[in-house]
Design an enzyme around this catalytic site. Structure first.
Site, mmCIF file in Angstrom:
data_model
loop_
_atom_site.group_PDB
_atom_site.id
_atom_site.type_symbol
_atom_site.label_atom_id
_atom_site.label_comp_id
_atom_site.label_asym_id
_atom_site.label_seq_id
_atom_site.Cartn_x
_atom_site.Cartn_y
_atom_site.Cartn_z
ATOM 1 C CG ASP A 61 -70.608 -62.253 0.992
ATOM 2 O OD1 ASP A 61 -70.617 -62.641 2.174
ATOM 3 O OD2 ASP A 61 -69.745 -61.472 0.537
ATOM 4 N NE ARG A 212 -62.151 -54.306 -5.642
ATOM 5 C CZ ARG A 212 -62.137 -53.720 -4.458
ATOM 6 N NH1 ARG A 212 -62.256 -52.402 -4.363
ATOM 7 N NH2 ARG A 212 -62.002 -54.434 -3.360
#
Length: 237
Positions: A61, A212
């Protein structure tokens, strides 16, 4: 394409030691890995190749956005690493997207998926106006997804809120990769246009990116399984 969307774990770490520690607690068949700018700059392409060689599907990415020739060269280099998917930024325009498509198609072995970023999930209408893009995020996503479709890309990265719009305009086989996914009760952090895994799947996402809530969990493998269970239930499995 799988009936149930795939889960991609965003490895937003500042060292290869931390990233490897997390990945070693996961099973390759349970999820895919996303390597972004910080980890790539710190650890380099060798880490990406290491995971690809070990059987992981790696989404690189880096959101390539430059003149067509430069982006084409970067895409060839990414393909040589054995990545599962690489992305560019749709704001680069038709010529850049076409050059990226041609470069990836030259890959002699396993051709990676080529996708385009539309509008970052940190943007809303106010921030889009600040950079000169008129209209709502959904309108901008629609325009950029159309560019990617015409260039023959495999899909786009978009908010869960725009996944249905992209599916309706670009077709069921066009991938919708959705970052900004948070299980119920998770912190929002710096994301604005976020949704739960259930919402993203119901809206038509084909790949969910979660960071996260997994990488900061005391039990990353358990967090992955919890999210996969929600995905399976929503998909009706």
């Amino acid at each position: 394409m799988n009936a149930t969307p795939s889960l991609i774990v965003a490895l937003d770490f500042d060292s290869d030691v931390s990233a490897r520690s997390l990945v070693n607690r996961l099973a390759p068949g349970s999820c895919r890995l996303k390597v972004g700018k910080e980890l790539f700059v710190r650890a380099g392409p060798s880490l990406v190749r290491e995971w690809a060689d070990a059987g992981w599907d790696v989404f690189l990415d880096l959101k390539f956005h430059d003149i067509p020739n430069t982006v084409a060269s970067a895409c060839r280099a990414a393909a040589d690493l054995g990545v599962w998917m690489v992305n560019v930024h749709a704001l680069g325009g038709p010529a850049m997207l076409a050059a990226a498509r041609a470069a990836v198609d030259e890959t002699p072995a396993r051709r990676p998926l080529l996708t385009a970023v539309t509008v970052l999930t940190s943007h809303d209408e106010t921030t889009l106006q600040a950079i000169g893009l008129q209209g709502t995020p959904a309108e901008a996503v629609g325009r950029l997804a159309a560019l990617a479709t015409r260039a023959g890309l495999d899909g786009v990265v978009c908010s869960p809120q725009e996944a249905a719009l992209v599916r309706d305009h670009c077709g069921e086989s066009f991938r919708r990769i959705t970052p900004g996914v948070r299980p119920v009760g998770a912190a929002l952090d710096d994301q604005r246009r976020i949704k739960t895994p259930a919402f993203a799947i119901a809206a038509g996402a084909t790949d969910l990116v979660v960071g996260r809530p997994i990488t900061r969990s005391a039990d990353p493998a358990g967090a992955v399984e919890m999210i996969l269970d929600e995905m399976r239930v929503t998909a009706g499995e």
